[in-house]
Design a protein around this motif. Structure first.
Motif, PDB file in Angstrom:
ATOM      1  N   ASP A 100      78.758  37.700  62.291  1.00 34.73           N
ATOM      2  CA  ASP A 100      79.253  36.481  62.941  1.00 34.73           C
ATOM      3  C   ASP A 100      78.135  35.785  63.709  1.00 34.73           C
ATOM      4  O   ASP A 100      78.033  34.549  63.682  1.00 34.73           O
ATOM      5  CB  ASP A 100      80.400  36.808  63.898  1.00 34.73           C
ATOM      6  CG  ASP A 100      81.679  37.212  63.185  1.00 34.73           C
ATOM      7  OD1 ASP A 100      81.713  37.235  61.941  1.00 34.73           O
ATOM      8  OD2 ASP A 100      82.654  37.530  63.907  1.00 34.73           O
ATOM      9  N   ALA A 101      77.293  36.557  64.381  1.00 32.10           N
ATOM     10  CA  ALA A 101      76.176  35.973  65.132  1.00 32.10           C
ATOM     11  C   ALA A 101      75.197  35.288  64.173  1.00 32.10           C
ATOM     12  O   ALA A 101      74.712  34.186  64.458  1.00 32.10           O
ATOM     13  CB  ALA A 101      75.470  37.039  65.959  1.00 32.10           C
ATOM     14  N   THR A 102      74.921  35.930  63.050  1.00 29.67           N
ATOM     15  CA  THR A 102      74.033  35.310  62.053  1.00 29.67           C
ATOM     16  C   THR A 102      74.623  33.998  61.577  1.00 29.67           C
ATOM     17  O   THR A 102      73.936  32.969  61.531  1.00 29.67           O
ATOM     18  CB  THR A 102      73.811  36.266  60.859  1.00 29.67           C
ATOM     19  OG1 THR A 102      73.156  37.447  61.333  1.00 29.67           O
ATOM     20  CG2 THR A 102      72.972  35.616  59.765  1.00 29.67           C
ATOM     21  N   ILE A 103      75.895  34.018  61.227  1.00 34.50           N
ATOM     22  CA  ILE A 103      76.561  32.811  60.718  1.00 34.50           C
ATOM     23  C   ILE A 103      76.577  31.722  61.776  1.00 34.50           C
ATOM     24  O   ILE A 103      76.304  30.548  61.489  1.00 34.50           O
ATOM     25  CB  ILE A 103      77.986  33.143  60.238  1.00 34.50           C
ATOM     26  CG1 ILE A 103      77.927  34.055  59.001  1.00 34.50           C
ATOM     27  CG2 ILE A 103      78.776  31.874  59.943  1.00 34.50           C
ATOM     28  CD1 ILE A 103      79.270  34.680  58.625  1.00 34.50           C
ATOM     29  N   THR A 104      76.873  32.087  63.008  1.00 34.54           N
ATOM     30  CA  THR A 104      76.978  31.111  64.093  1.00 34.54           C
ATOM     31  C   THR A 104      75.618  30.509  64.454  1.00 34.54           C
ATOM     32  O   THR A 104      75.508  29.304  64.685  1.00 34.54           O
ATOM     33  CB  THR A 104      77.597  31.781  65.338  1.00 34.54           C
ATOM     34  OG1 THR A 104      78.890  32.280  64.975  1.00 34.54           O
ATOM     35  CG2 THR A 104      77.728  30.806  66.492  1.00 34.54           C
ATOM     36  N   GLU A 105      74.587  31.343  64.469  1.00 35.51           N
ATOM     37  CA  GLU A 105      73.286  30.905  64.977  1.00 35.51           C
ATOM     38  C   GLU A 105      72.389  30.220  63.948  1.00 35.51           C
ATOM     39  O   GLU A 105      71.485  29.474  64.334  1.00 35.51           O
ATOM     40  CB  GLU A 105      72.550  32.102  65.588  1.00 35.51           C
ATOM     41  CG  GLU A 105      73.264  32.646  66.814  1.00 35.51           C
ATOM     42  CD  GLU A 105      72.710  33.991  67.297  1.00 35.51           C
ATOM     43  OE1 GLU A 105      71.575  34.344  66.920  1.00 35.51           O
ATOM     44  OE2 GLU A 105      73.440  34.663  68.042  1.00 35.51           O
ATOM     45  N   LEU A 106      72.612  30.461  62.669  1.00 36.62           N
ATOM     46  CA  LEU A 106      71.719  29.897  61.649  1.00 36.62           C
ATOM     47  C   LEU A 106      72.386  28.757  60.896  1.00 36.62           C
ATOM     48  O   LEU A 106      73.600  28.781  60.652  1.00 36.62           O
ATOM     49  CB  LEU A 106      71.306  30.986  60.651  1.00 36.62           C
ATOM     50  CG  LEU A 106      70.549  32.194  61.200  1.00 36.62           C
ATOM     51  CD1 LEU A 106      70.252  33.184  60.078  1.00 36.62           C
ATOM     52  CD2 LEU A 106      69.276  31.770  61.911  1.00 36.62           C
ATOM     53  N   PRO A 107      71.596  27.767  60.468  1.00 33.93           N
ATOM     54  CA  PRO A 107      72.141  26.702  59.625  1.00 33.93           C
ATOM     55  C   PRO A 107      72.513  27.244  58.243  1.00 33.93           C
ATOM     56  O   PRO A 107      71.923  28.216  57.764  1.00 33.93           O
ATOM     57  CB  PRO A 107      71.000  25.692  59.506  1.00 33.93           C
ATOM     58  CG  PRO A 107      69.977  26.083  60.509  1.00 33.93           C
ATOM     59  CD  PRO A 107      70.204  27.517  60.853  1.00 33.93           C
ATOM     60  N   LEU A 108      73.461  26.598  57.597  1.00 39.41           N
ATOM     61  CA  LEU A 108      73.922  27.043  56.286  1.00 39.41           C
ATOM     62  C   LEU A 108      72.821  27.016  55.225  1.00 39.41           C
ATOM     63  O   LEU A 108      72.886  27.752  54.247  1.00 39.41           O
ATOM     64  CB  LEU A 108      75.101  26.193  55.811  1.00 39.41           C
ATOM     65  CG  LEU A 108      76.427  26.453  56.516  1.00 39.41           C
ATOM     66  CD1 LEU A 108      77.489  25.451  56.043  1.00 39.41           C
ATOM     67  CD2 LEU A 108      76.907  27.876  56.279  1.00 39.41           C
ATOM     68  N   ASP A 109      71.800  26.187  55.419  1.00 39.95           N
ATOM     69  CA  ASP A 109      70.722  26.121  54.423  1.00 39.95           C
ATOM     70  C   ASP A 109      69.556  27.058  54.739  1.00 39.95           C
ATOM     71  O   ASP A 109      68.506  26.996  54.108  1.00 39.95           O
ATOM     72  CB  ASP A 109      70.234  24.684  54.245  1.00 39.95           C
ATOM     73  CG  ASP A 109      69.651  24.083  55.516  1.00 39.95           C
ATOM     74  OD1 ASP A 109      69.722  24.726  56.590  1.00 39.95           O
ATOM     75  OD2 ASP A 109      69.132  22.952  55.440  1.00 39.95           O
ATOM     76  N   THR A 110      69.753  27.971  55.699  1.00 40.52           N
ATOM     77  CA  THR A 110      68.702  28.942  56.021  1.00 40.52           C
ATOM     78  C   THR A 110      68.381  29.766  54.776  1.00 40.52           C
ATOM     79  O   THR A 110      69.282  30.322  54.146  1.00 40.52           O
ATOM     80  CB  THR A 110      69.157  29.878  57.159  1.00 40.52           C
ATOM     81  OG1 THR A 110      69.430  29.091  58.318  1.00 40.52           O
ATOM     82  CG2 THR A 110      68.102  30.921  57.480  1.00 40.52           C
ATOM     83  N   PRO A 111      67.089  29.850  54.414  1.00 39.91           N
ATOM     84  CA  PRO A 111      66.738  30.629  53.224  1.00 39.91           C
ATOM     85  C   PRO A 111      66.734  32.127  53.506  1.00 39.91           C
ATOM     86  O   PRO A 111      66.447  32.572  54.621  1.00 39.91           O
ATOM     87  CB  PRO A 111      65.328  30.130  52.876  1.00 39.91           C
ATOM     88  CG  PRO A 111      64.773  29.641  54.167  1.00 39.91           C
ATOM     89  CD  PRO A 111      65.946  29.157  54.993  1.00 39.91           C
ATOM     90  N   GLY A 112      67.066  32.865  52.478  1.00 34.98           N
ATOM     91  CA  GLY A 112      67.002  34.319  52.521  1.00 34.98           C
ATOM     92  C   GLY A 112      66.542  34.830  51.167  1.00 34.98           C
ATOM     93  O   GLY A 112      66.349  34.043  50.228  1.00 34.98           O
ATOM     94  N   HIS A 113      66.380  36.124  51.072  1.00 34.92           N
ATOM     95  CA  HIS A 113      65.910  36.717  49.824  1.00 34.92           C
ATOM     96  C   HIS A 113      66.667  38.017  49.581  1.00 34.92           C
ATOM     97  O   HIS A 113      66.639  38.923  50.418  1.00 34.92           O
ATOM     98  CB  HIS A 113      64.406  36.983  49.904  1.00 34.92           C
ATOM     99  CG  HIS A 113      63.811  37.425  48.621  1.00 34.92           C
ATOM    100  ND1 HIS A 113      63.520  36.565  47.591  1.00 34.92           N
ATOM    101  CD2 HIS A 113      63.467  38.664  48.187  1.00 34.92           C
ATOM    102  CE1 HIS A 113      63.015  37.242  46.586  1.00 34.92           C
ATOM    103  NE2 HIS A 113      62.972  38.522  46.924  1.00 34.92           N
ATOM    104  N   VAL A 114      67.370  38.094  48.453  1.00 36.17           N
ATOM    105  CA  VAL A 114      68.118  39.284  48.059  1.00 36.17           C
ATOM    106  C   VAL A 114      67.404  39.865  46.837  1.00 36.17           C
ATOM    107  O   VAL A 114      67.659  39.439  45.709  1.00 36.17           O
ATOM    108  CB  VAL A 114      69.590  38.955  47.731  1.00 36.17           C
ATOM    109  CG1 VAL A 114      70.363  40.235  47.425  1.00 36.17           C
ATOM    110  CG2 VAL A 114      70.257  38.186  48.869  1.00 36.17           C
TER     111      VAL A 114
END
Length: 189
Positions: A100-114
Protein backbone atom coordinates in the motif's frame (compact mmCIF):
# COMPACT_ATOMS: atom_id res chain seq x y z
CA UNK A 1 -7.62 5.32 -10.67
CA UNK A 2 -4.89 4.44 -8.17
CA UNK A 3 -7.31 4.77 -5.25
CA UNK A 4 -9.80 2.50 -6.98
CA UNK A 5 -7.19 -0.21 -7.62
CA UNK A 6 -5.94 0.03 -4.05
CA UNK A 7 -9.47 -0.20 -2.61
CA UNK A 8 -10.16 -3.30 -4.73
CA UNK A 9 -6.90 -4.92 -3.60
CA UNK A 10 -7.65 -4.20 0.06
CA UNK A 11 -11.19 -5.58 -0.20
CA UNK A 12 -9.97 -8.78 -1.83
CA UNK A 13 -7.26 -9.22 0.81
CA UNK A 14 -9.88 -8.92 3.58
CA UNK A 15 -12.11 -11.46 1.86
CA UNK A 16 -9.27 -13.94 1.49
CA UNK A 17 -8.29 -13.73 5.17
CA UNK A 18 -11.96 -14.04 6.18
CA UNK A 19 -12.06 -17.45 4.48
CA UNK A 20 -9.90 -18.76 7.37
CA UNK A 21 -12.38 -17.73 10.08
CA UNK A 22 -13.83 -20.52 12.16
CA UNK A 23 -11.75 -23.29 10.61
CA UNK A 24 -9.36 -25.61 12.42
CA UNK A 25 -5.61 -25.56 11.89
CA UNK A 26 -5.94 -28.75 9.91
CA UNK A 27 -8.67 -27.42 7.63
CA UNK A 28 -6.79 -24.22 6.73
CA UNK A 29 -3.63 -26.22 5.93
CA UNK A 30 -4.81 -29.48 4.41
CA UNK A 31 -4.43 -30.11 0.69
CA UNK A 32 -7.83 -29.83 -0.96
CA UNK A 33 -6.81 -30.38 -4.59
CA UNK A 34 -4.59 -32.83 -6.43
CA UNK A 35 -1.82 -30.19 -6.42
CA UNK A 36 -2.10 -29.53 -2.69
CA UNK A 37 -3.86 -26.16 -2.79
CA UNK A 38 -4.88 -25.07 0.71
CA UNK A 39 -6.30 -21.92 2.28
CA UNK A 40 -3.41 -20.79 4.46
CA UNK A 41 -0.94 -21.61 1.70
CA UNK A 42 -2.80 -19.22 -0.61
CA UNK A 43 -2.41 -16.46 1.98
CA UNK A 44 1.31 -17.21 2.37
CA UNK A 45 1.79 -17.27 -1.40
CA UNK A 46 0.07 -13.93 -1.90
CA UNK A 47 2.02 -12.35 0.94
CA UNK A 48 5.32 -13.51 -0.54
CA UNK A 49 4.60 -12.28 -4.02
CA UNK A 50 2.91 -9.04 -3.02
CA UNK A 51 5.97 -8.19 -0.92
CA UNK A 52 8.16 -8.98 -3.89
CA UNK A 53 6.15 -7.35 -6.70
CA UNK A 54 5.21 -4.18 -4.83
CA UNK A 55 8.50 -3.99 -2.98
CA UNK A 56 11.78 -5.06 -4.51
CA UNK A 57 10.59 -4.55 -8.11
CA UNK A 58 10.42 -0.84 -7.29
CA UNK A 59 13.61 -0.69 -5.17
CA UNK A 60 11.55 -0.83 -1.97
CA UNK A 61 12.69 -4.11 -0.42
CA UNK A 62 10.41 -5.74 2.10
CA UNK A 63 11.96 -5.50 5.58
CA UNK A 64 11.61 -9.25 6.16
CA UNK A 65 13.80 -11.72 4.23
CA UNK A 66 12.07 -13.35 1.26
CA UNK A 67 13.24 -16.39 -0.65
CA UNK A 68 15.05 -15.49 -3.86
CA UNK A 69 12.66 -15.70 -6.80
CA UNK A 70 15.12 -18.00 -8.57
CA UNK A 71 14.78 -20.46 -5.69
CA UNK A 72 11.00 -20.69 -5.91
CA UNK A 73 10.27 -24.29 -4.96
CA UNK A 74 6.59 -24.07 -4.11
CA UNK A 75 7.23 -23.71 -0.38
CA UNK A 76 5.26 -20.47 -0.45
CA UNK A 77 2.13 -22.48 -1.31
CA UNK A 78 1.93 -24.50 1.90
CA UNK A 79 2.59 -23.87 5.57
CA UNK A 80 5.05 -25.82 7.69
CA UNK A 81 3.91 -27.10 11.10
CA UNK A 82 6.08 -24.53 12.92
CA UNK A 83 4.46 -21.60 11.07
CA UNK A 84 1.35 -20.36 12.82
CA UNK A 85 -1.83 -18.94 11.36
CA UNK A 86 -1.05 -15.70 13.18
CA UNK A 87 2.43 -15.53 11.63
CA UNK A 88 1.15 -16.06 8.10
CA UNK A 89 -1.78 -13.65 8.43
CA UNK A 90 0.56 -11.13 10.08
CA UNK A 91 3.01 -11.52 7.19
CA UNK A 92 0.16 -10.93 4.73
CA UNK A 93 -0.93 -7.81 6.58
CA UNK A 94 2.64 -6.45 6.71
CA UNK A 95 3.12 -7.24 3.02
CA UNK A 96 -0.14 -5.44 2.30
CA UNK A 97 0.90 -2.38 4.29
CA UNK A 98 4.26 -2.33 2.50
CA UNK A 99 2.54 -2.70 -0.89
CA UNK A 100 0.00 0.00 0.00
CA UNK A 101 2.85 2.40 0.81
CA UNK A 102 4.49 1.66 -2.55
CA UNK A 103 1.21 2.24 -4.38
CA UNK A 104 0.44 5.41 -2.43
CA UNK A 105 3.90 6.97 -2.67
CA UNK A 106 4.86 6.22 -6.28
CA UNK A 107 3.30 7.45 -9.53
CA UNK A 108 1.55 4.84 -11.66
CA UNK A 109 4.16 5.25 -14.41
CA UNK A 110 7.08 4.45 -12.08
CA UNK A 111 9.34 2.00 -13.93
CA UNK A 112 10.27 -1.36 -12.49
CA UNK A 113 11.94 -4.52 -13.68
CA UNK A 114 10.61 -8.07 -13.25
CA UNK A 115 13.48 -10.27 -14.48
CA UNK A 116 11.40 -13.46 -14.66
CA UNK A 117 8.72 -11.95 -16.92
CA UNK A 118 8.98 -12.27 -20.73
CA UNK A 119 8.66 -8.46 -20.96
CA UNK A 120 10.58 -7.49 -17.82
CA UNK A 121 10.34 -3.69 -18.07
CA UNK A 122 7.14 -2.71 -16.28
CA UNK A 123 5.33 0.18 -14.64
CA UNK A 124 3.72 0.34 -11.23
CA UNK A 125 0.31 0.36 -12.93
CA UNK A 126 1.05 -2.91 -14.73
CA UNK A 127 2.29 -4.58 -11.56
CA UNK A 128 -0.71 -3.41 -9.54
CA UNK A 129 -3.01 -4.91 -12.18
CA UNK A 130 -0.99 -8.15 -12.09
CA UNK A 131 -1.15 -8.37 -8.28
CA UNK A 132 -4.86 -7.53 -8.23
CA UNK A 133 -5.57 -10.19 -10.86
CA UNK A 134 -3.52 -12.77 -9.00
CA UNK A 135 -5.15 -11.90 -5.68
CA UNK A 136 -8.63 -12.15 -7.19
CA UNK A 137 -7.76 -15.46 -8.83
CA UNK A 138 -6.53 -16.97 -5.58
CA UNK A 139 -9.45 -15.49 -3.62
CA UNK A 140 -11.69 -17.37 -6.05
CA UNK A 141 -9.76 -20.54 -5.28
CA UNK A 142 -10.30 -19.84 -1.59
CA UNK A 143 -14.04 -19.40 -2.19
CA UNK A 144 -14.27 -22.86 -3.69
CA UNK A 145 -12.03 -24.48 -1.06
CA UNK A 146 -14.06 -22.98 1.78
CA UNK A 147 -17.35 -24.04 0.21
CA UNK A 148 -15.92 -27.55 -0.15
CA UNK A 149 -14.96 -27.61 3.55
CA UNK A 150 -18.16 -26.46 5.21
CA UNK A 151 -20.47 -24.95 2.62
CA UNK A 152 -19.74 -21.38 3.70
CA UNK A 153 -19.89 -18.86 0.86
CA UNK A 154 -19.70 -15.08 0.55
CA UNK A 155 -16.98 -12.47 0.62
CA UNK A 156 -17.14 -11.28 4.23
CA UNK A 157 -18.95 -11.77 7.52
CA UNK A 158 -21.65 -9.30 6.46
CA UNK A 159 -22.35 -11.55 3.45
CA UNK A 160 -22.51 -14.75 5.49
CA UNK A 161 -25.94 -16.30 5.82
CA UNK A 162 -27.35 -19.61 7.04
CA UNK A 163 -27.07 -22.46 4.57
CA UNK A 164 -30.36 -23.81 3.24
CA UNK A 165 -29.09 -27.29 2.44
CA UNK A 166 -32.36 -28.42 0.84
CA UNK A 167 -32.33 -25.46 -1.54
CA UNK A 168 -28.66 -26.08 -2.37
CA UNK A 169 -29.29 -29.77 -3.03
CA UNK A 170 -32.26 -28.98 -5.29
CA UNK A 171 -30.26 -26.37 -7.22
CA UNK A 172 -27.33 -28.75 -7.68
CA UNK A 173 -29.66 -31.54 -8.81
CA UNK A 174 -31.23 -29.21 -11.38
CA UNK A 175 -27.79 -28.34 -12.79
CA UNK A 176 -26.75 -31.99 -12.84
CA UNK A 177 -29.95 -32.91 -14.69
CA UNK A 178 -29.22 -30.23 -17.32
CA UNK A 179 -25.65 -31.51 -17.72
CA UNK A 180 -26.85 -35.07 -18.21
CA UNK A 181 -29.48 -33.93 -20.73
CA UNK A 182 -26.78 -32.16 -22.73
CA UNK A 183 -24.72 -35.39 -22.88
CA UNK A 184 -27.11 -38.34 -22.90
CA UNK A 185 -24.27 -40.79 -23.59
CA UNK A 186 -22.50 -39.85 -20.36
CA UNK A 187 -21.99 -42.82 -18.10
CA UNK A 188 -24.14 -42.53 -15.01
CA UNK A 189 -22.41 -42.98 -11.64
Amino acid sequence: MKDYLLDELRATRRSLVWKLDGLSEYDIRRPLTATGTNLLGLVKHLATWEARYLGEIFARPFPQPLPRWQDADGSDLWVAPDETREQIVGFYRRAGEHADATITELPLDTPGHVPWWPRPDVTLFGVIVHVLNDTNRHAGHADILREHLDGRTGVADWDDHPIDQAARDAHRAMIDKAARAADPGHLRP
